[in-house]
Every structure is written in structure tokens, then in C-alpha cells.
Design a protein around this motif. Structure first.
Motif, PDB file in Angstrom:
ATOM      1  N   UNK B 310      13.484 -11.034   4.788  1.00 51.28           N
ATOM      2  CA  UNK B 310      14.293 -10.518   5.846  1.00 51.28           C
ATOM      3  C   UNK B 310      15.573 -11.330   6.054  1.00 51.28           C
ATOM      4  N   UNK B 311      15.290 -12.688   5.776  1.00 51.92           N
ATOM      5  CA  UNK B 311      16.457 -13.430   5.901  1.00 51.92           C
ATOM      6  C   UNK B 311      17.666 -13.278   4.561  1.00 51.92           C
ATOM      7  N   UNK B 312      16.980 -13.027   3.501  1.00 55.40           N
ATOM      8  CA  UNK B 312      18.240 -12.803   2.422  1.00 55.40           C
ATOM      9  C   UNK B 312      18.021 -11.361   2.226  1.00 55.40           C
ATOM     10  N   UNK B 313      17.827 -10.247   2.992  1.00 59.89           N
ATOM     11  CA  UNK B 313      17.884  -8.907   2.767  1.00 59.89           C
ATOM     12  C   UNK B 313      19.255  -8.380   2.236  1.00 59.89           C
ATOM     13  N   UNK B 314      20.324  -9.116   2.442  1.00 60.33           N
ATOM     14  CA  UNK B 314      21.622  -8.947   1.816  1.00 60.33           C
ATOM     15  C   UNK B 314      21.816  -9.088   0.353  1.00 60.33           C
ATOM     16  N   UNK B 315      20.833  -9.915  -0.364  1.00 64.30           N
ATOM     17  CA  UNK B 315      21.027 -10.124  -1.578  1.00 64.30           C
ATOM     18  C   UNK B 315      20.638  -8.935  -2.230  1.00 64.30           C
ATOM     19  N   UNK B 316      21.247  -8.843  -3.757  1.00 66.60           N
ATOM     20  CA  UNK B 316      20.806  -7.811  -4.571  1.00 66.60           C
ATOM     21  C   UNK B 316      19.214  -7.601  -4.729  1.00 66.60           C
ATOM     22  N   UNK B 317      18.836  -6.522  -4.835  1.00 66.79           N
ATOM     23  CA  UNK B 317      17.305  -6.449  -4.938  1.00 66.79           C
ATOM     24  C   UNK B 317      16.715  -7.219  -6.209  1.00 66.79           C
ATOM     25  N   UNK B 318      17.467  -7.198  -7.065  1.00 63.94           N
ATOM     26  CA  UNK B 318      16.382  -7.926  -8.417  1.00 63.94           C
ATOM     27  C   UNK B 318      16.671  -9.258  -8.027  1.00 63.94           C
ATOM     28  N   UNK B 319      17.730  -9.733  -7.485  1.00 59.14           N
ATOM     29  CA  UNK B 319      17.776 -11.250  -7.264  1.00 59.14           C
ATOM     30  C   UNK B 319      16.666 -11.702  -6.163  1.00 59.14           C
ATOM     31  N   UNK B 320      16.732 -11.007  -5.181  1.00 59.89           N
ATOM     32  CA  UNK B 320      15.559 -11.240  -4.243  1.00 59.89           C
ATOM     33  C   UNK B 320      14.373 -11.061  -4.709  1.00 59.89           C
ATOM     34  N   UNK B 321      14.106 -10.359  -5.436  1.00 59.46           N
ATOM     35  CA  UNK B 321      12.678 -10.143  -6.194  1.00 59.46           C
ATOM     36  C   UNK B 321      12.264 -11.423  -6.957  1.00 59.46           C
ATOM     37  N   UNK B 322      13.082 -11.772  -7.877  1.00 58.85           N
ATOM     38  CA  UNK B 322      13.120 -13.130  -8.636  1.00 58.85           C
ATOM     39  C   UNK B 322      12.949 -14.480  -7.761  1.00 58.85           C
ATOM     40  N   UNK B 323      13.985 -14.410  -6.700  1.00 59.35           N
ATOM     41  CA  UNK B 323      13.581 -15.312  -5.646  1.00 59.35           C
ATOM     42  C   UNK B 323      12.350 -15.618  -5.212  1.00 59.35           C
ATOM     43  N   UNK B 324      11.930 -14.493  -4.486  1.00 60.27           N
ATOM     44  CA  UNK B 324      10.878 -14.547  -4.090  1.00 60.27           C
ATOM     45  C   UNK B 324       9.549 -14.997  -5.008  1.00 60.27           C
ATOM     46  N   UNK B 325       9.537 -14.870  -6.247  1.00 60.85           N
ATOM     47  CA  UNK B 325       8.809 -15.243  -7.177  1.00 60.85           C
ATOM     48  C   UNK B 325       8.880 -16.806  -7.544  1.00 60.85           C
ATOM     49  N   UNK B 326      10.052 -17.380  -7.323  1.00 60.51           N
ATOM     50  CA  UNK B 326      10.596 -18.567  -7.611  1.00 60.51           C
ATOM     51  C   UNK B 326      10.075 -19.196  -6.406  1.00 60.51           C
ATOM     52  N   UNK B 327      10.362 -18.980  -5.234  1.00 63.61           N
ATOM     53  CA  UNK B 327       9.972 -19.607  -4.040  1.00 63.61           C
ATOM     54  C   UNK B 327       8.482 -19.296  -3.660  1.00 63.61           C
ATOM     55  N   UNK B 328       7.271 -19.195  -4.512  1.00 67.21           N
ATOM     56  CA  UNK B 328       6.238 -18.945  -4.074  1.00 67.21           C
ATOM     57  C   UNK B 328       5.635 -20.177  -3.690  1.00 67.21           C
ATOM     58  N   UNK B 329       5.039 -20.230  -2.539  1.00 66.01           N
ATOM     59  CA  UNK B 329       4.101 -21.604  -2.112  1.00 66.01           C
ATOM     60  C   UNK B 329       3.336 -21.866  -3.050  1.00 66.01           C
ATOM     61  N   UNK B 330       2.496 -21.195  -3.270  1.00 65.54           N
ATOM     62  CA  UNK B 330       1.354 -21.701  -4.241  1.00 65.54           C
ATOM     63  C   UNK B 330       1.969 -21.977  -5.753  1.00 65.54           C
ATOM     64  N   UNK B 331       1.801 -23.066  -6.324  1.00 67.55           N
ATOM     65  CA  UNK B 331       2.475 -23.272  -7.541  1.00 67.55           C
ATOM     66  C   UNK B 331       1.960 -22.502  -8.738  1.00 67.55           C
ATOM     67  N   UNK B 332       0.768 -21.987  -8.506  1.00 70.36           N
ATOM     68  CA  UNK B 332       0.210 -21.078  -9.509  1.00 70.36           C
ATOM     69  C   UNK B 332       0.594 -19.775  -9.706  1.00 70.36           C
ATOM     70  N   UNK B 333       1.145 -19.310  -8.491  1.00 73.70           N
ATOM     71  CA  UNK B 333       1.821 -18.173  -8.347  1.00 73.70           C
ATOM     72  C   UNK B 333       3.331 -18.069  -8.463  1.00 73.70           C
ATOM     73  N   UNK B 334       4.002 -19.108  -8.787  1.00 74.34           N
ATOM     74  CA  UNK B 334       5.362 -19.407  -8.934  1.00 74.34           C
ATOM     75  C   UNK B 334       5.582 -19.060 -10.243  1.00 74.34           C
ATOM     76  N   UNK B 335       6.860 -18.346 -10.623  1.00 72.04           N
ATOM     77  CA  UNK B 335       7.174 -17.733 -11.785  1.00 72.04           C
ATOM     78  C   UNK B 335       7.377 -19.167 -12.641  1.00 72.04           C
ATOM     79  N   UNK B 336       7.083 -18.688 -13.891  1.00 72.56           N
ATOM     80  CA  UNK B 336       7.443 -19.841 -15.015  1.00 72.56           C
ATOM     81  C   UNK B 336       9.006 -19.488 -15.366  1.00 72.56           C
ATOM     82  N   UNK B 337       9.509 -20.414 -16.150  1.00 74.06           N
ATOM     83  CA  UNK B 337      10.930 -20.461 -16.475  1.00 74.06           C
ATOM     84  C   UNK B 337      10.881 -19.285 -17.475  1.00 74.06           C
TER      85      UNK B 337
END
Lengths: 251, 534
Positions: B310-337
């Protein structure tokens, strides 16, 4: 793989036997022969092992410390870098590099416990100063790869699960640090040589397994011969010989 | 088998070649300028070439020229303050790690040199211990750091440019992670950028090797607060590469958003800011979180929903998708490099540009901008004294149009002082507020650069570099490394090798605009604090 051996400084710094077997001119002047040189290094490797038992660090720290000590003497003379100071300092440095730290103040205490001879006595300050000299002599290359790392995989792959055989192999690897092998050969070949000897000794047929490995068996066999030669000559080593060698350095 | 050729025979060290063993003296280098500073306290550096201002922090990183080759390098002094335990284990870690990493996106440690300092001991005698003078790590010199660059007025990164930096960051970090190194201090000022557009990870002073098999306990007091992941804030001592990926997510969001997204002033506030954006952790979205040591102390009292999209809804869709996965609270669900490099974001139009197509900027480092603020202050005081405060037209730069939550433009003379030239530069535009007002800066905000010789694209910044001539060629490893820039301007200096100065005095006329980018509560002496349990 963590810090691949083939791209490591360790690989790039492997020596030829002839390079390792050079007695420093300053030591030569004092009458140190190649045999003395090897003897002193072996004695220092033992010293490092004994001291490590006292301060309770892992075998890997010992192995790294011995490798440091041997590297130092490819470059520096024993006359200037007293082995009796270099050995504990290498252990101290290796304990940091291998994340198994030992407090510097413990060393003089345990050294005194091991050797009553004053020639072994060094203070913390001297150890810390020598640490800097050693770092420089090593050109700050502190990563050492050891045969221990590949050993379990090899043993498993070769289908060796007999505990006495495993222990024998580990013991052989430990003993290779009494020689300069770690400076000369890639560690996995040293591990293979130890398995080769252990197999022969326990009459376990690993020939087929070795044949399937894509390694130069000539090198493995040569390393094995060196190890066996060492055991052979080791029996002739006496404390007197060691003392005599040391006395040439510092009468 | 042995690389015998490279080894000088014992006793025959060829000093004209790069030394294979034994370190050279720092005298091979000519110090040019102080380019960074450490967190460290007391001792002034006696052969500082120039100290323009009395600063709160102290010099640690220098720009120097190798006398023989003329090559510009950065020298980072190794602090030897814990005399009881000799060579610091932190330096050993850093050296070991740097010596094993060889990658175009990781800063290169060229060598280590010692300096025979003319330091005297208490009795005034010359000390014969040559190491007293100092030991320096010699690094390749980089013109900018990401924070310094992003904070420059008139610079807005284009989408291909952001993709280009992000991809280099992830490529370098992936390399560290597969080599089992955690960086543990990923932040903008530790990402150095040269004038060829190459980005390199720097400052491995907090980095550590980790093992996949047996996780040992590591300290949770790492990573600058604003970039620190929730698992560390909650006290976890068993963690892995995911901690760095959180920091990457923070930087990514910052590049897109234009300012830091989690500017907490202390740990509780930091967690709160994270929860406000990413939702509160519980067993359903982060299995096992309730077993983390301090979870119960910090667990929010009210339910908090994840509002990232919601906060970053103005971001590009793919950027937001990637950011979502980088900022996953659970480290196990966080995306790897590695997986992040495969994200759609990098493979959709516009593609990341070729680093070489990026604009060349005048050198900018946070340390310099600090210096500039000092000059600014002096300048203002002079102006006051002379009662000459009148607005001056801006001659070379378009006025900065900072939008959004960046009030407090300096009201002082915010134009370049033309007399002052690089590397010192003139006081430029100051004081974008970053972080809490007057909060303890882990390092001070990167102010902005002086206005000299600014890239001509002015206010629009990188807008026009568009999708450079860099076609996506399948998912191949990225562009080859660029090597050192050739004739690029090399004014100024680099920091980012060093660690920031704690409690950098930010007072004076800068008032609220002081503040660091993420106060790091652990403060300065990390050498001492982290001797154990890293």
C-alpha cells in the motif's frame, strides 16, 4: 565452496620441495644442516601440539599454526626468528585466524609448565611483537587449507566406515604436519595419501576407488612414500639430536 | 605446481616488484588527503597531511598516491588499540576475508603496508618497534559511495541506473554468500562506485565467515541500525545470509523512495518502524519467531498489518514484488541474492544499463560532505560577521527541488563558493534532514556536494541515460569488470572503507538537520566490543 582452494593464496603459494629445503644463510653459518633444520621444525610442530593441548584449542588451530611456522622458515632464519618464540606465537595467531582465540597471557604460563628451560621463556610482549613480524613474513596470507576438510568425504565415498581405520587415517593426517607436506602439496592429495597408507596397512582394497578418482596417483604414491620414509627415520630421532641442533643456533 | 616464479628466493626479495612476501613501507605512498574517518576516539594522526577542521571523528582512511606508479589508492589504518591481545582479530577477519574474495563487485585489497612512525614513547625515546607507526590496508580507490552520490542535489537515479546498481550489489553479495562470507554492514556508504559506474562492496570490518553445516552463535549487534533486520533486533544469534538481504531491501527501497525507509533512533523504534510497514511478526507469518530471545519484550501490543504494497503502491510492479521478498520478516522466506538476480525486475524493460553508460560524477563521499558542512558553518559565521547575508543567485546549479518530506533546506548561502576547488570543495547545499533530529549519528548524513563542476544534466539527474546499449542477453553473468577508470576526474576522496564516526558533532547552525543515517547503538569501538562471539 568456501574459498575454493584452487583460487586461494594457499594454492598460489605452494612450494617445490627444493624451495622448502633451503637452509637460510644465517643459519648455515652457524652450522645448521638441512637435517637440523627439519628436526627443529618437527620439534616445533610437536611443541605447538603440546601447547595447544594445554590451552585447549582444536586440532585445526594446531595445523594452521604449524603451517604458519613452516611458511615463516621458508623466508626467515631461525637465528633471527627463534623457533622457541615463533612456535607459540604461531599458535596464538592461528587461534585468532581460526576463531578459537586464546588469551595471550595464558601462553607464558603454559610454556613454563611445559618447559623449565629458560630458553623457552618468553613474555607476552615478546609474543605480541613476534606476531607482527610473523604476519609480515606471511604477507598477511592467513588462510590455510587442510586435508581434514576433504577427508570425511573421501572416507565416505570410498566406503570406509570402520572406526579404527578412520582413526588411523586421521592420525596419519595429524602426523603429516611433522613434515613440510602442507607447504608442498594440495591438501586433498595429502588426505588421499593417508587413506592410501591406511588401506595398505589394514589390507583394505581401495584400488578400484583410487582408480576412479581423477587424480595423479603418482603424486599420491610419492606423498605416501614420503610419509612412510618419515616414519622410518623418525625412529632414529633422539632428544639429544634435537638439543644438539638447537645448541648450534644458540649455544 | 608451485608458483615459483612469483616467489622471490629467500634473501633475494625484489623490492621493485609487488612484494610477494614481507610488506612494504607506507613510504611508498604519498598521502594526499584524509578521505574518511573511523569511529575511533582519541589519537590524532600525526602525519595527517592536512587537517582543515577539528572534527569529532578521527582519521582512518586516506587517499594516497603511490609514488612509483602515481596510482591513487585508499589507505585504511588498522587500529592497534588493544595492546593486550596484539593484532586485532577484527583486522584478521577482514584481511582473511578480503584476501579470499576476488570479484569485480568486491573492493580489492591491494596490499598491506607498514609505517615506521616517528612516534616516541613516554621517555621520549624513539621506539624501535616499527609497527607502532601503523599498519595500513591499501585499497583500490573509488570515487563515490552510493549514499554520497544519492544525496547530491539534482541527482535522481534513472530506473536503468537503479537496476544497474542493484544488480551489481546483488552480484557482489551473492559472491560473498557463496564464499560463505556475511558482510554484516551493508549500507549505502559501504557501496563504493567508481566513475565507470562499477559498484563494489567495501568495509568488511564486520564481516564474518559462516558455515552452512554447523551454525555457531554470532553476535546480533551488527549492521547499522537502519539496515538491521528484525531477527537481529529481536536478539537472534543464529543467522545467515538473509541478514544482508534485508539491508539490500532497505537500500533498494531507499533508492526508489528517495530516503531511508526505517530511520529508527534506537532499537525499539527501529522494530516499530519495521512492524508499521511490514506488519507484526507472529507464528503464522514467521514460524518460530516467538522463540527468539527478545520477542516477548518487543512484541507489539496491537495488531499491525503489512502495508508495504500500500505504502509503495506507486513503485513499479516488478520492483515492488522484489522488495516484498527482500523485506520478508521471516529470514527463511526472504529472497536470496541468487534468486533476486533472477527476479523479473532485472529482466523486464527497461533493462539495467551498462555501468559504463552511467554519468561520471565529481567525487562525492560522505566524509567530504562533512568537511563541507564545516566550511559552510565557517562561511556562515563570516557572513554574519560581515553582515553580508543576502541571497545570491545561483549561478551554476539549478535550484534544488527537493520534494516531499525534506524540508529544511539550508537557508544560508547555498551556492557553491567558487573560489574553493576540489578536493575540498565549496560549501554547497546542505542539510537534508536524515534521521532523527540530533540523534547520535552512526555517521553523519551525507550532505550534498559542492556545486562545482556539476554534471550538466543538472536537476534531472540521471533521467536521460535510459536504456543504454545493453541488451539483455539471457540470464548470463553480468557485464565484465571495468577496471580502474582512466582519465576520470579524481578529486575528492573515498570513505566507506572506514567506519563512520559516532557522535559526530552535528550541532551548530545545522540544528535539526544533523543526525546520522541510522544511529548505531553499538557506537564506535567495535573492535573492542566484537572481539568475542562474532
Amino acid at each position: 565452496m568456501a574459498a575454493n582452494f584452487w583460487t586461494s593464496s594457499h594454492y598460489k603459494q605452494l612450494f617445490d620441495q627444493e624451495e622448502v629445503d633451503v637452509v637460510h644463510p644465517l643459519d648455515k653459518e652457524k652450522g645448521i644442516t638441512l637435517e637440523d633444520f627439519k628436526l627443529i621444525k618437527m620439534h616445533m610442530a610437536n611443541y605447538i601440539g603440546k601447547l595447544a593441548q594445554q590451552v585447549k584449542v582444536r586440532q585445526r588451530v594446531v595445523a594452521t599454526a604449524v603451517a604458519y611456522m613452516r611458511r615463516v622458515y621458508t623466508r626467515k632464519s631461525m637465528s633471527e626468528y627463534d623457533p622457541r618464540l615463533v612456535a607459540p606465537t604461531c599458535l596464538y595467531l592461528a587461534s585468532k585466524a581460526e576463531e578459537s582465540t586464546v588469551q595471550a597471557r595464558l601462553l607464558p604460563f603454559f610454556i613454563k609448565k611445559l618447559y623449565s628451560d629458560d630458553k623457552y621463556r618468553y613474555e607476552i610482549k615478546e609474543i605480541l611483537e613476534m606476531e607482527m613480524k610473523i604476519l609480515e613474513a606471511l604477507n598477511y596470507y592467513l588462510v590455510v587449507f587442510h586435508p581434514y576438510r576433504s577427508l570425511p568425504q573421501f572416507l565416505q565415498d570410498a566406503g570406509i566406515n570402520d572406526i579404527t581405520m578412520i582413526q588411523l587415517t586421521w592420525g596419519l593426517v595429524n602426523d603429516t604436519y611433522r613434515m613440510d607436506l602442507i607447504l608442498i602439496h594440495p591438501p586433498h592429495l595429502i588426505a588421499l595419501a593417508c587413506i592410501y597408507i591406511a588401506s595398505a596397512y589394514r589390507e583394505k582394497d581401495t584400488t578400484a576407488w583410487f582408480e576412479e578418482l581423477r587424480v595423479d596417483m603418482n603424486v599420491v604414491k610419492n606423498i605416501s612414500m614420503e610419509i612412510l620414509d618419515f616414519y622410518e627415520s623418525h625412529r632414529l630421532i633422539t632428544d639429544e639430536k634435537v638439543t644438539a641442533a638447537f645448541n648450534k643456533l644458540k649455544p | 605446481m608451485a608458483a615459483a616464479g612469483a616467489l622471490a628466493a629467500p634473501g633475494q626479495l625484489n623490492l621493485t616488484e609487488s612484494p610477494y612476501w614481507g610488506s612494504r613501507s607506507v613510504d611508498c605512498f604519498e598521502k594526499l588527503e584524509q578521505i574518511g574517518e573511523g569511529t575511533y576516539g582519541k589519537d590524532a594522526f600525526f602525519y595527517l597531511v592536512r587537517v582543515d577542521f577539528e572534527l569529532g571523528g578521527f582519521s582512518q582512511v586516506y587517499m594516497a598516491r603511490e609514488i612509483k606508479t602515481g596510482e591513487i589508492v585508499a589507505l585504511k589504518k588498522i587500529r592497534m588499540d588493544n595492546e593486550r591481545e596484539g593484532f586485532p582479530i577484527t583486522a584478521i577477519r577482514e584481511i582473511k576475508i578480503l584476501k579470499k574474495l576476488h570479484h569485480e563487485n568486491v573492493i580489492k585489497l591491494k596490499e598491506i603496508v607498514t609505517s615506521q612512525g616517528p612516534e616516541k614513547d613516554d621517555q621520549g625515546k624513539q621506539d624501535d618497534n616499527k609497527y607502532k607507526g601503523g599498519i595500513y590496508m591499501v585499497f583500490e580507490y573509488m570515487d563515490h559511495d552510493l549514499t554520497g552520490l544519492a544525496d547530491r542535489p539534482g541527482i535522481r537515479f534513472s530506473v536503468p541506473q537503479i537496476k544497474c546498481y542493484m544488480r551489481q550489489l546483488l552480484t557482489g553479495l551473492h559472491y560473498c554468500h557463496i564464499n560463505q562470507v556475511l558482510h554484516r554492514d551493508i549500507k549505502g556508504s559501504n557501496l563504493l562506485i567508481d566513475n565507470e559506474g562499477n559498484l563494489k562492496l567495501a568495509d568488511f570490518g564486520l564481516a564474518r565467515s559462516f558455515s552452512n553445516e554447523h551454525q555457531s552463535n554470532l553476535t546480533n549487534r551488527v549492521i547499522t541500525l537502519w539496515y538491521r533486520p528484525p531477527e537481529l533486533l529481536l536478539g537472534s544469534t543464529k543467522y545467515g545470509p538473509a541478514v544482508d538481504m534485508w539491508s539490500v531491501g532497505c537500500i533498494f527501497a531507499e533508492l526508489l523512495h528517495g530516503k531511508p525507509i526505517f530511520p529508527g533512533k534506537d532499537e525499539p523504534e527501529q522494530l516499530n518502524k519495521i512492524f508499521e510497514l511490514c506488519g507484526a511478526p507472529d507464528e503464522s507469518n514467521w514460524p518460530g519467531v516467538s522463540k527468539i530471545p527478545w520477542y516477548n519484550n518487543f512484541k507489539p501490543t496491537r495488531p499491525m498489518k503489512r502495508r508495504l504494497r500500500e505504502v509503495f503502491r506507486h513503485f513499479d510492479r516488478h520492483a515492488l514484488e522484489l522488495l516484498e521478498r527482500m523485506l520478508a520478516l521471516d529470514p527463511l522466506q526472504r529472497i536470496s541474492a541468487k534468486d533476486a538476480l533472477d527476479a523479473e525486475y532485472f529482466w523486464t524493460d527497461p533493462p539495467p544499463c551498462d555501468p559504463k553508460s552511467l554519468p561520471k560524477y565529481e567525487s562525492s563521499h560522505e566524509f567530504q560532505t562533512k568537511k563541507k558542512r564545516q566550511q559552510q558553518r565557517q562561511h556562515e559565521e563570516n557572513a554574519k560577521r560581515q553582515k553580508l547575508q543576502h541571497p545570491q543567485p545561483h549561478s551554476r546549479l539549478p535550484p534544488i527541488q527537493q520534494s516531499g518530506p525534506r524540508p529544511q533546506m539550508r537557508t544560508g548561502p547555498n551556492q557553491p563558493m567558487h573560489s574553493s576547488q576540489p578536493p575540498v570543495g565549496g560549501p554547497g547545499h546542505y542539510g537534508r534532514p536524515r534521521g532523527p533530529a540530533g540523534g547520535p549519528g552512526r555517521y553523519p548524513q551525507s550532505g550534498t556536494s559542492g556545486g562545482y563542476n556539476h554534471p550538466s544534466h543538472g536537476g534531472q539527474g540521471g533521467g536521460g541515460y535510459g536504456s543504454g546499449p545493453y541488451p539483455p542477453q539471457g540470464r548470463a553473468p553480468p557485464y565484465p569488470s571495468g577496471g580502474m577508470p582512466g582519465g576520470a576526474p579524481r578529486g575528492g576522496a573515498g570513505s566507506g572503507y572506514g567506519v563512520g564516526g559516532p557522535n559526530y558533532p552535528q550541532g551548530g547552525p545545522y540544528g535539526g538537520s544533523g543526525a546520522g543515517r541510522g544511529s548505531n547503538m553499538m557506537g564506535g569501538n567495535r573492535n573492542q566490543q566484537y572481539g568475542w562471539q562474532q
